[in-house]
Design a protein around this motif. Structure first.
Motif, PDB file in Angstrom:
ATOM      1  N   GLN A  11      55.434  22.643  36.399  1.00 42.07           N
ATOM      2  CA  GLN A  11      55.088  23.706  35.456  1.00 42.07           C
ATOM      3  C   GLN A  11      56.087  24.838  35.648  1.00 42.07           C
ATOM      4  OE1 GLN A  11      51.866  26.328  36.707  1.00 42.07           O
ATOM      5  NE2 GLN A  11      50.850  25.999  34.729  1.00 42.07           N
ATOM      6  N   GLN A  12      56.561  25.408  34.549  1.00 46.67           N
ATOM      7  CA  GLN A  12      57.491  26.521  34.668  1.00 46.67           C
ATOM      8  C   GLN A  12      57.113  27.658  33.735  1.00 46.67           C
ATOM      9  OE1 GLN A  12      61.654  25.876  33.546  1.00 46.67           O
ATOM     10  NE2 GLN A  12      62.333  27.366  35.058  1.00 46.67           N
ATOM     11  N   SER A  67      46.506  31.372  30.975  1.00 52.00           N
ATOM     12  CA  SER A  67      47.525  31.336  32.026  1.00 52.00           C
ATOM     13  C   SER A  67      48.186  29.969  32.175  1.00 52.00           C
ATOM     14  CB  SER A  67      46.918  31.753  33.368  1.00 52.00           C
ATOM     15  OG  SER A  67      45.911  30.837  33.753  1.00 52.00           O
ATOM     16  N   ASP A  68      47.699  28.976  31.474  1.00 52.56           N
ATOM     17  CA  ASP A  68      48.330  27.655  31.492  1.00 52.56           C
ATOM     18  C   ASP A  68      49.460  27.557  30.470  1.00 52.56           C
ATOM     19  OD1 ASP A  68      45.088  26.323  32.051  1.00 52.56           O
ATOM     20  OD2 ASP A  68      46.723  26.436  33.518  1.00 52.56           O
ATOM     21  N   THR A  69      49.667  28.607  29.706  1.00 50.73           N
ATOM     22  CA  THR A  69      50.790  28.647  28.769  1.00 50.73           C
ATOM     23  C   THR A  69      52.094  28.617  29.562  1.00 50.73           C
ATOM     24  OG1 THR A  69      49.582  29.849  27.067  1.00 50.73           O
ATOM     25  CG2 THR A  69      51.986  30.030  27.038  1.00 50.73           C
ATOM     26  N   ALA A  70      52.872  27.562  29.369  1.00 53.08           N
ATOM     27  CA  ALA A  70      54.079  27.349  30.176  1.00 53.08           C
ATOM     28  C   ALA A  70      54.817  26.136  29.626  1.00 53.08           C
ATOM     29  CB  ALA A  70      53.711  27.110  31.642  1.00 53.08           C
ATOM     30  N   VAL A  71      55.939  25.821  30.242  1.00 57.40           N
ATOM     31  CA  VAL A  71      56.659  24.592  29.929  1.00 57.40           C
ATOM     32  C   VAL A  71      56.348  23.576  31.017  1.00 57.40           C
ATOM     33  CG1 VAL A  71      58.909  23.515  29.567  1.00 57.40           C
ATOM     34  CG2 VAL A  71      58.487  25.847  28.750  1.00 57.40           C
ATOM     35  N   TYR A  72      56.052  22.360  30.621  1.00 59.42           N
ATOM     36  CA  TYR A  72      55.694  21.303  31.557  1.00 59.42           C
ATOM     37  C   TYR A  72      56.760  20.209  31.505  1.00 59.42           C
ATOM     38  CZ  TYR A  72      51.255  23.640  31.932  1.00 59.42           C
ATOM     39  OH  TYR A  72      50.287  24.584  32.175  1.00 59.42           O
ATOM     40  N   TYR A  73      57.258  19.866  32.696  1.00 59.41           N
ATOM     41  CA  TYR A  73      58.323  18.880  32.802  1.00 59.41           C
ATOM     42  C   TYR A  73      57.820  17.616  33.485  1.00 59.41           C
ATOM     43  CZ  TYR A  73      61.680  22.566  31.756  1.00 59.41           C
ATOM     44  OH  TYR A  73      62.384  23.577  31.155  1.00 59.41           O
ATOM     45  N   CYS A  74      58.225  16.498  32.935  1.00 60.93           N
ATOM     46  CA  CYS A  74      57.981  15.189  33.530  1.00 60.93           C
ATOM     47  C   CYS A  74      59.267  14.754  34.220  1.00 60.93           C
ATOM     48  CB  CYS A  74      57.605  14.211  32.419  1.00 60.93           C
ATOM     49  SG  CYS A  74      57.609  12.485  32.882  1.00 60.93           S
TER      50      CYS A  74
END
Lengths: 114, 112
Positions: free
Chosen positions: B37-38, B81-88
């Motif tokens: 998560q970023q 607060s979970d608004t973010a960019v998620y990387y696999c």
């Protein structure tokens, strides 16, 4: 246990100067990774190092970029003769074990080339 | 080389469950799947890692089917607060010729 430390947090360089980015891994971690992130883009792997060894530098540009992780002291990412295209956020991560284990990222160094 | 594909963006509302799927058709036998998560102006933060079937921790679950060609990150009852960019991320091995490949990331926006 302090996290991954990176300094400086912000670095401004003029074209043609050298940039040195430092990364201190978490205590007990012997694996360090460097990534570059351009604005609004994902992370791009650059290099993977262990103490005194470069394990994988397949993501590093062939010229002007180098990295080291000496026996003592932080890992250094060095960019010679910077150009505007080098402006980006550079993140360092560390892990305690071999590749595939969880990586802990630092806050990043934002390099601006003017 | 295992390349990952994720949706560019997703929207959801507070309290909902969010599932983000990542495709990795060329995953190798020794590869693990990791999600990060970023937040803006911060380094990525580890969320969860798995090899097969299902993994659950205090923040998320990771579902990996038997063929391992995809994985789904599940975030229960999201908040703003979970608004973010998620990387696999699929780590393609331990040899010196391997390369760590981040996905393009999924920009998750949570609304009230």
């Amino acid at each position: 246990n302090a996290g991954v430390m990176q300094n400086p947090r912000h670095l401004v360089r003029r074209r043609g100067q050298e940039a040195r980015l430092r990364c201190s891994p978490m205590k007990g971690h012997s694996h360090v990774y460097w990534y570059r992130q351009l604005p609004e883009e994902g992370l791009k792997f650059m290099v993977y190092l262990q103490k005194e060894n470069i394990i994988d530098e397949s993501g590093m540009p062939k010229e002007r970029f180098s990295a080291e992780f000496p026996k003592e002291g932080p890992s250094i990412l060095r960019i010679q003769q910077v150009v505007r295209g080098d402006s980006a956020a550079y993140f360092c991560a560390s892990s305690p074990e071999v590749r595939g284990s969880e990586q802990y990222f630092g806050p990043g160094t934002r390099l601006t080339v003017t | 080389l295992a390349k990952t594909t994720q949706p560019i963006s997703m929207d959801s509302y507070e309290g909902q469950e969010v599932n983000i799927t990542c495709s990795h058709n060329n995953i190798a036998t020794n590869d693990y799947i990791t999600w990060y998560q970023q937040f803006p102006s911060q380094g990525p933060r580890f969320i969860i890692q798995g090899y097969k079937t299902k993994v659950t921790n205090e923040v998320a679950s990771l579902f990996i089917p038997a063929d391992r060609k995809s994985s789904t990150l599940s975030l229960p009852r999201v908040s703003l607060s979970d608004t973010a960019v998620y990387y696999c991320l699929v780590d393609t091995g331990y040899s010196s010729a391997s390369k760590i490949i981040f996905g393009s990331g999924t920009r998750l926006s949570i609304r009230p």
